[in-house]
Design a protein around this motif. Structure first.
Motif, PDB file in Angstrom:
ATOM      1  N   MET A   1       0.834  -1.178   0.000  1.00  0.00           N
ATOM      2  CA  MET A   1       0.000   0.000   0.000  1.00  0.00           C
ATOM      3  C   MET A   1       0.882   1.245   0.000  1.00  0.00           C
ATOM      4  N   SER A   2       0.447   2.253  -0.740  1.00  0.00           N
ATOM      5  CA  SER A   2       1.252   3.466  -0.821  1.00  0.00           C
ATOM      6  C   SER A   2       1.041   4.336   0.418  1.00  0.00           C
ATOM      7  N   VAL A   3       2.012   5.197   0.660  1.00  0.00           N
ATOM      8  CA  VAL A   3       1.953   6.095   1.809  1.00  0.00           C
ATOM      9  C   VAL A   3       0.768   7.047   1.671  1.00  0.00           C
ATOM     10  N   LEU A   4       0.518   7.512   0.446  1.00  0.00           N
ATOM     11  CA  LEU A   4      -0.589   8.432   0.220  1.00  0.00           C
ATOM     12  C   LEU A   4      -1.929   7.769   0.550  1.00  0.00           C
ATOM     13  N   ARG A   5      -2.082   6.514   0.191  1.00  0.00           N
ATOM     14  CA  ARG A   5      -3.327   5.805   0.483  1.00  0.00           C
ATOM     15  C   ARG A   5      -3.512   5.652   1.987  1.00  0.00           C
ATOM     16  N   VAL A   6      -2.457   5.322   2.705  1.00  0.00           N
ATOM     17  CA  VAL A   6      -2.551   5.170   4.161  1.00  0.00           C
ATOM     18  C   VAL A   6      -2.873   6.517   4.810  1.00  0.00           C
ATOM     19  N   MET A   7      -2.235   7.588   4.351  1.00  0.00           N
ATOM     20  CA  MET A   7      -2.498   8.913   4.910  1.00  0.00           C
ATOM     21  C   MET A   7      -3.930   9.355   4.624  1.00  0.00           C
ATOM     22  N   THR A   8      -4.420   9.069   3.428  1.00  0.00           N
ATOM     23  CA  THR A   8      -5.796   9.422   3.086  1.00  0.00           C
ATOM     24  C   THR A   8      -6.778   8.641   3.952  1.00  0.00           C
ATOM     25  N   GLY A   9      -6.519   7.366   4.148  1.00  0.00           N
ATOM     26  CA  GLY A   9      -7.374   6.560   5.017  1.00  0.00           C
ATOM     27  C   GLY A   9      -7.364   7.061   6.446  1.00  0.00           C
ATOM     28  N   ALA A  10      -6.185   7.427   6.945  1.00  0.00           N
ATOM     29  CA  ALA A  10      -6.082   7.939   8.319  1.00  0.00           C
ATOM     30  C   ALA A  10      -6.835   9.267   8.454  1.00  0.00           C
ATOM     31  N   ALA A  11      -6.714  10.133   7.445  1.00  0.00           N
ATOM     32  CA  ALA A  11      -7.443  11.405   7.481  1.00  0.00           C
ATOM     33  C   ALA A  11      -8.942  11.155   7.448  1.00  0.00           C
ATOM     34  N   GLY A  12      -9.387  10.200   6.647  1.00  0.00           N
ATOM     35  CA  GLY A  12     -10.803   9.865   6.593  1.00  0.00           C
ATOM     36  C   GLY A  12     -11.316   9.339   7.920  1.00  0.00           C
ATOM     37  N   LEU A  13     -10.546   8.486   8.552  1.00  0.00           N
ATOM     38  CA  LEU A  13     -10.940   7.970   9.862  1.00  0.00           C
ATOM     39  C   LEU A  13     -10.980   9.074  10.915  1.00  0.00           C
ATOM     40  N   ALA A  14     -10.019   9.992  10.849  1.00  0.00           N
ATOM     41  CA  ALA A  14     -10.012  11.116  11.790  1.00  0.00           C
ATOM     42  C   ALA A  14     -11.250  11.992  11.596  1.00  0.00           C
ATOM     43  N   LEU A  15     -11.606  12.259  10.341  1.00  0.00           N
ATOM     44  CA  LEU A  15     -12.800  13.063  10.079  1.00  0.00           C
ATOM     45  C   LEU A  15     -14.070  12.315  10.489  1.00  0.00           C
ATOM     46  N   LEU A  16     -14.085  11.014  10.329  1.00  0.00           N
ATOM     47  CA  LEU A  16     -15.211  10.214  10.784  1.00  0.00           C
ATOM     48  C   LEU A  16     -15.360  10.332  12.301  1.00  0.00           C
ATOM     49  N   GLY A  17     -14.251  10.298  13.007  1.00  0.00           N
ATOM     50  CA  GLY A  17     -14.283  10.473  14.460  1.00  0.00           C
ATOM     51  C   GLY A  17     -14.802  11.839  14.866  1.00  0.00           C
ATOM     52  N   VAL A  18     -14.387  12.879  14.139  1.00  0.00           N
ATOM     53  CA  VAL A  18     -14.884  14.229  14.425  1.00  0.00           C
ATOM     54  C   VAL A  18     -16.391  14.279  14.218  1.00  0.00           C
ATOM     55  N   GLY A  19     -16.859  13.696  13.111  1.00  0.00           N
ATOM     56  CA  GLY A  19     -18.289  13.693  12.839  1.00  0.00           C
ATOM     57  C   GLY A  19     -19.080  12.950  13.900  1.00  0.00           C
ATOM     58  N   LEU A  20     -18.567  11.811  14.323  1.00  0.00           N
ATOM     59  CA  LEU A  20     -19.256  11.055  15.379  1.00  0.00           C
ATOM     60  C   LEU A  20     -19.265  11.810  16.703  1.00  0.00           C
ATOM     61  N   SER A  21     -18.172  12.494  17.020  1.00  0.00           N
ATOM     62  CA  SER A  21     -18.143  13.260  18.272  1.00  0.00           C
ATOM     63  C   SER A  21     -19.118  14.430  18.215  1.00  0.00           C
ATOM     64  N   LEU A  22     -19.292  15.025  17.034  1.00  0.00           N
ATOM     65  CA  LEU A  22     -20.264  16.109  16.904  1.00  0.00           C
ATOM     66  C   LEU A  22     -21.695  15.591  17.020  1.00  0.00           C
ATOM     67  N   LEU A  23     -21.928  14.361  16.580  1.00  0.00           N
ATOM     68  CA  LEU A  23     -23.264  13.778  16.706  1.00  0.00           C
ATOM     69  C   LEU A  23     -23.662  13.567  18.159  1.00  0.00           C
ATOM     70  N   LEU A  24     -22.680  13.403  19.033  1.00  0.00           N
ATOM     71  CA  LEU A  24     -22.988  13.201  20.444  1.00  0.00           C
ATOM     72  C   LEU A  24     -23.586  14.447  21.084  1.00  0.00           C
ATOM     73  N   ASP A  25     -23.314  15.620  20.498  1.00  0.00           N
ATOM     74  CA  ASP A  25     -23.824  16.881  21.046  1.00  0.00           C
ATOM     75  C   ASP A  25     -25.192  17.262  20.484  1.00  0.00           C
ATOM     76  N   VAL A  26     -25.724  16.508  19.543  1.00  0.00           N
ATOM     77  CA  VAL A  26     -27.000  16.842  18.908  1.00  0.00           C
ATOM     78  C   VAL A  26     -28.139  16.518  19.869  1.00  0.00           C
ATOM     79  N   ARG A  27     -29.059  17.481  20.028  1.00  0.00           N
ATOM     80  CA  ARG A  27     -30.187  17.283  20.933  1.00  0.00           C
ATOM     81  C   ARG A  27     -31.219  16.327  20.342  1.00  0.00           C
ATOM     82  N   ASP A  28     -31.571  16.537  19.081  1.00  0.00           N
ATOM     83  CA  ASP A  28     -32.594  15.716  18.446  1.00  0.00           C
ATOM     84  C   ASP A  28     -31.955  14.914  17.315  1.00  0.00           C
ATOM     85  N   LEU A  29     -31.511  13.731  17.643  1.00  0.00           N
ATOM     86  CA  LEU A  29     -30.789  12.895  16.688  1.00  0.00           C
ATOM     87  C   LEU A  29     -31.679  12.414  15.548  1.00  0.00           C
TER      88      LEU A  29
END
Length: 136
Positions: A1-29
């Motif tokens: 696997m290329s370094v760029l692919r691993v970095m892109t995957g890691a960035a995607g997972l990090a953004l997924l984590g940010v999105g999930l953490s923001l969902l925890l603050d939503v009053r009406d899910l």
């Protein structure tokens, strides 16, 4: 696997984590889930079939235009799906800071930017191909 692919995957997972953490603050899910479900339906029922139909219509077109145009249509469709709420309800606002920008103008500017980048990409591909051909 290329370094760029691993970095892109890691960035995607990090953004997924940010999105999930923001969902925890939503009053009406349920509202968020309805909106997300609507986005999926909009994509699957409207955007994807339109892009595929236009792509089929581009069948006779040659010269490497078909792929970039399909990509541009997908990006334009996604931009439209994201911009639909403020575009469809631009009515009077009690709080001027809620939707302070000119969303129709900015949406059109984003679509023009997508079309411009697509045209530049197609032009660059054609120039590159013409340089590879040996002189006749």
């Amino acid at each position: 696997m290329s370094v760029l692919r691993v970095m892109t995957g890691a960035a995607g997972l990090a953004l997924l984590g940010v999105g999930l953490s923001l969902l925890l603050d939503v009053r009406d899910l349920t509202d968020v889930l309805v909106w997300l479900g609507g986005a999926v339906v909009l994509h699957d029922v409207l955007i994807a079939p339109l892009v595929l139909l236009v792509g089929l219509g581009l069948g006779p077109v040659c010269g490497g235009v078909r792929g970039p145009v399909r990509g541009a249509l997908l990006v334009a469709g996604a931009l439209t799906a994201v911009a639909l709420p403020p575009l469809l309800r631009p009515g009077p606002r009690g709080n001027a800071s809620v939707l302070p920008l000119d969303y129709p103008r900015n949406w059109l500017l984003a679509l023009v930017a997508v079309a411009t980048v697509t045209a530049l990409l197609v032009t660059a591909q054609r120039v590159r191909r013409s340089r590879r051909r040996p002189p006749a």
